[in-house]
Design a protein around this motif. Structure first.
Motif, PDB file in Angstrom:
ATOM      1  N   GLU A 172       0.374  -4.936  11.824  1.00 16.06           N
ATOM      2  CA  GLU A 172       1.038  -4.255  10.703  1.00 16.06           C
ATOM      3  C   GLU A 172       1.373  -5.244   9.579  1.00 16.06           C
ATOM      4  O   GLU A 172       1.205  -4.942   8.400  1.00 16.06           O
ATOM      5  N   ALA A 173       1.847  -6.419   9.955  1.00 12.96           N
ATOM      6  CA  ALA A 173       2.188  -7.439   8.952  1.00 12.96           C
ATOM      7  C   ALA A 173       0.935  -7.922   8.231  1.00 12.96           C
ATOM      8  O   ALA A 173       0.952  -8.117   7.011  1.00 12.96           O
ATOM      9  N   LEU A 174      -0.161  -8.092   8.965  1.00 15.66           N
ATOM     10  CA  LEU A 174      -1.427  -8.492   8.337  1.00 15.66           C
ATOM     11  C   LEU A 174      -1.907  -7.436   7.352  1.00 15.66           C
ATOM     12  O   LEU A 174      -2.351  -7.761   6.243  1.00 15.66           O
ATOM     13  N   ALA A 175      -1.833  -6.185   7.754  1.00 20.83           N
ATOM     14  CA  ALA A 175      -2.275  -5.094   6.875  1.00 20.83           C
ATOM     15  C   ALA A 175      -1.431  -5.047   5.602  1.00 20.83           C
ATOM     16  O   ALA A 175      -1.962  -4.862   4.502  1.00 20.83           O
TER      17      ALA A 175
ATOM     18  N   TYR B 138       5.763 -12.979  -6.264  1.00 19.28           N
ATOM     19  CA  TYR B 138       7.132 -13.152  -5.794  1.00 19.28           C
ATOM     20  C   TYR B 138       7.702 -11.846  -5.225  1.00 19.28           C
ATOM     21  O   TYR B 138       8.269 -11.825  -4.137  1.00 19.28           O
ATOM     22  N   THR B 139       7.557 -10.759  -5.968  1.00 19.76           N
ATOM     23  CA  THR B 139       8.133  -9.486  -5.529  1.00 19.76           C
ATOM     24  C   THR B 139       7.517  -9.012  -4.214  1.00 19.76           C
ATOM     25  O   THR B 139       8.218  -8.445  -3.372  1.00 19.76           O
ATOM     26  N   GLU B 140       6.232  -9.239  -4.032  1.00 18.14           N
ATOM     27  CA  GLU B 140       5.566  -8.838  -2.785  1.00 18.14           C
ATOM     28  C   GLU B 140       6.042  -9.704  -1.613  1.00 18.14           C
ATOM     29  O   GLU B 140       6.218  -9.207  -0.500  1.00 18.14           O
TER      30      GLU B 140
ATOM     31  N   GLU C 130      11.456  -8.721   3.941  1.00 16.89           N
ATOM     32  CA  GLU C 130      12.354  -7.645   4.371  1.00 16.89           C
ATOM     33  C   GLU C 130      11.732  -6.798   5.480  1.00 16.89           C
ATOM     34  O   GLU C 130      12.401  -6.447   6.438  1.00 16.89           O
ATOM     35  N   ARG C 131      10.467  -6.476   5.320  1.00 23.27           N
ATOM     36  CA  ARG C 131       9.815  -5.547   6.252  1.00 23.27           C
ATOM     37  C   ARG C 131       9.268  -6.209   7.509  1.00 23.27           C
ATOM     38  O   ARG C 131       9.179  -5.557   8.556  1.00 23.27           O
ATOM     39  N   TYR C 132       8.888  -7.491   7.424  1.00 19.30           N
ATOM     40  CA  TYR C 132       8.243  -8.162   8.557  1.00 19.30           C
ATOM     41  C   TYR C 132       8.895  -9.532   8.764  1.00 19.30           C
ATOM     42  O   TYR C 132       8.548 -10.505   8.101  1.00 19.30           O
TER      43      TYR C 132
END
Length: 188
Positions: free
Chosen positions: A17-20, A106-108, A114-116
């Protein structure tokens, strides 16, 4: 792009999921020799991973470019202070060869943190490496120019073997003139 993901996985394994999510976040871009990734006065918006090429991080002193360091394949490059504080950079980053980069906005990056949570480990390891390079260069400045040359031969042999940095580039990094550097290379 595979090199970048292999690099991240070598630091710390990523979930599918983190890779995707990362795949959706990155930008691949090619730069010509002499093209800037960042110019003094601009705000650093991306962390770049070098797939191919050589970049110089420098500042201007009058009409002279003072090299702080050179980054090559498998390195991350950015203006740390500008990137994290969102203020204009005092540094510039220029391609010394044709380059292929993977850019992370930066924003990504903040969104991925936060998500991973595993990306936080990557960030820490990359920044530790980057700060180590920076501190190494600062410590070199406390040495005499000749001692700097001898130390660079030990810690970064690729910089002195002539395959990537020409005499002008290496002399600029060491803070000496080309004639002096040539004498040292010839054992004098």
């Amino acid at each position: 792009m595979l090199e970048f993901f292999a690099f991240l996985n070598s630091l710390f394994p990523l979930s599918a999921e983190a890779l995707a999510a990362m795949l959706k976040s990155v930008i691949e871009k090619k730069y010509r020799k002499g093209q800037h990734l960042l110019r003094k006065g601009d705000t650093c918006q991306h962390m770049a991973f070098i797939k191919k090429g050589l970049l110089k991080v420098y500042f201007d002193r009058g009409d002279k470019e003072v090299a702080l360091w050179y980054n090559r394949e498998m390195d991350a490059v950015l203006s740390v202070y500008s990137f994290f504080s969102k203020i204009p950079s005092k540094l510039s980053i220029k391609c010394m060869e044709e380059c292929e980069l993977v850019l992370l906005p930066y924003t990504e990056i903040e969104n991925l943190y936060e998500r991973y949570p595993e990306y936080n480990k990557h960030a820490r390891l990359i920044l530790q490496h980057y700060y180590s390079l920076s501190e190494t260069h600062v410590m070199l400045m406390y040495l005499t120019p000749r001692e700097r040359f001898e130390e660079i031969k030990k810690i970064h042999p690729w910089m002195v073997d002539g395959s990537r940095l020409n005499d002008t580039m290496l002399a600029d990094y060491l803070g000496v003139n080309r004639t002096t550097l040539s004498r040292w290379r010839n054992g004098k």
